[in-house]
Design an enzyme around this catalytic site. Sequence first.
Site, short mmCIF file in Angstrom:
data_model
loop_
_atom_site.label_atom_id
_atom_site.label_comp_id
_atom_site.label_asym_id
_atom_site.label_seq_id
_atom_site.Cartn_x
_atom_site.Cartn_y
_atom_site.Cartn_z
N SER A 1 -15.60 -49.59 -20.09
CA SER A 1 -15.15 -48.58 -21.05
C SER A 1 -14.49 -49.22 -22.27
CB SER A 1 -14.16 -47.62 -20.37
OG SER A 1 -12.91 -48.27 -20.14
N ASN B 1 -8.76 -59.19 -13.04
CA ASN B 1 -9.41 -59.67 -11.81
C ASN B 1 -10.46 -58.69 -11.29
OD1 ASN B 1 -8.28 -62.25 -11.17
ND2 ASN B 1 -6.33 -61.22 -10.84
N VAL C 1 -11.46 -62.23 -12.02
CA VAL C 1 -11.67 -62.71 -13.39
C VAL C 1 -13.03 -63.36 -13.61
CG1 VAL C 1 -10.54 -64.95 -13.01
CG2 VAL C 1 -10.54 -63.92 -15.29
N HIS D 1 -11.37 -68.06 -8.84
CA HIS D 1 -9.94 -67.76 -8.88
C HIS D 1 -9.68 -66.80 -7.71
CE1 HIS D 1 -5.93 -66.72 -10.02
NE2 HIS D 1 -6.24 -65.48 -10.36
N THR E 1 2.44 -60.18 -10.28
CA THR E 1 2.73 -61.40 -11.03
C THR E 1 2.36 -61.18 -12.49
OG1 THR E 1 0.52 -62.38 -10.80
CG2 THR E 1 2.06 -62.75 -9.00
#
Length: 314
Positions: A104, A123, A125, A178, A233
């Site tokens: 979007s 994420n 990512v 990741h 985080t």
Amino acid sequence: MKQHISKVAIIGAGLVGSSTAFSLLTQGLCDEILLVDRDAERAHGEMMDLRDGIDYLGRNIRVTAGGYAGCGDADIVVITAGPPPRESQTRLDTLGLSKEIVRSIVGPVMEAGFSGIFLIVSNPVDLIAQDVWKLSGLPKSQVIGTGTALDSARLKALLGGLVGVDPRSVHAFALGEHGDSQMVPWSRVTVGGKTFAEVLRDNPGRFEGVDLDRLVHDTVQAGWEILKRKGTTYYGIATTAAGIIKCILHDENRIIPVSTLLEGEYGEYGVFCGVPAVIGRGGVQEIVRLPLTGAEEEKFHASCEVLRGFVKDL
């Protein structure tokens, strides 16, 4: 005299996005910061709060809040929007909702005339960066995921604490996803020019019992340990994003492990994942190919295979 105004647009004014803006502001890294969020009031409030501290900083940076139309003349668009993983989830489990949110965003940004560099923080990512690359039609060098840049910083902090040196004197990379399948090529880790294996060998009493697998585990789990204690985080990843942005805007040509498209490097094709790359004004200038041992190659390919299994869901 024609003057270029460096501009960074941050999409997602939550904790990660606003912390990234704060890091850019306090380091004085650009001329203008644009905050975009579907909650326009949230973005406006963050803009006001950030702007209030400019009098005490090193330079006057223009901070604004607005819509996607304002991204057209940005040098960098940072995408931080996306859901955090819930308890018992992995980052990969958030792909469905993250994909919807990002899709979007990319269309309206490109319609605004954007031709700069996308920096993906959302994420998972690696997969989101791959999706943005496909949707945007931009060259692969201009779509960068933060990848294993933060994981590598966490690894260096662990090793620096273990050895008793500044983490910046440690050269080490986490590679691959990741996420849970990332790996560390220990044959390439050095401390002050000595390989980590030599450091352990030359100090048998001091480092007896060091478990390399445990160090990798602790690196992978670092984010979850933070999440368990404070809910999410943001400082570490925001500072990491700012560091990548600095490399781009200042054309530093610094080597950082980011998520980028592999087209034969490391024997992998058609997948975004974390590998060391030279980052400069054009984005990913070059992928650095580290010589890996046979066992390290197997672990790296296994991590890529995990990601490849989700590419079909894009």
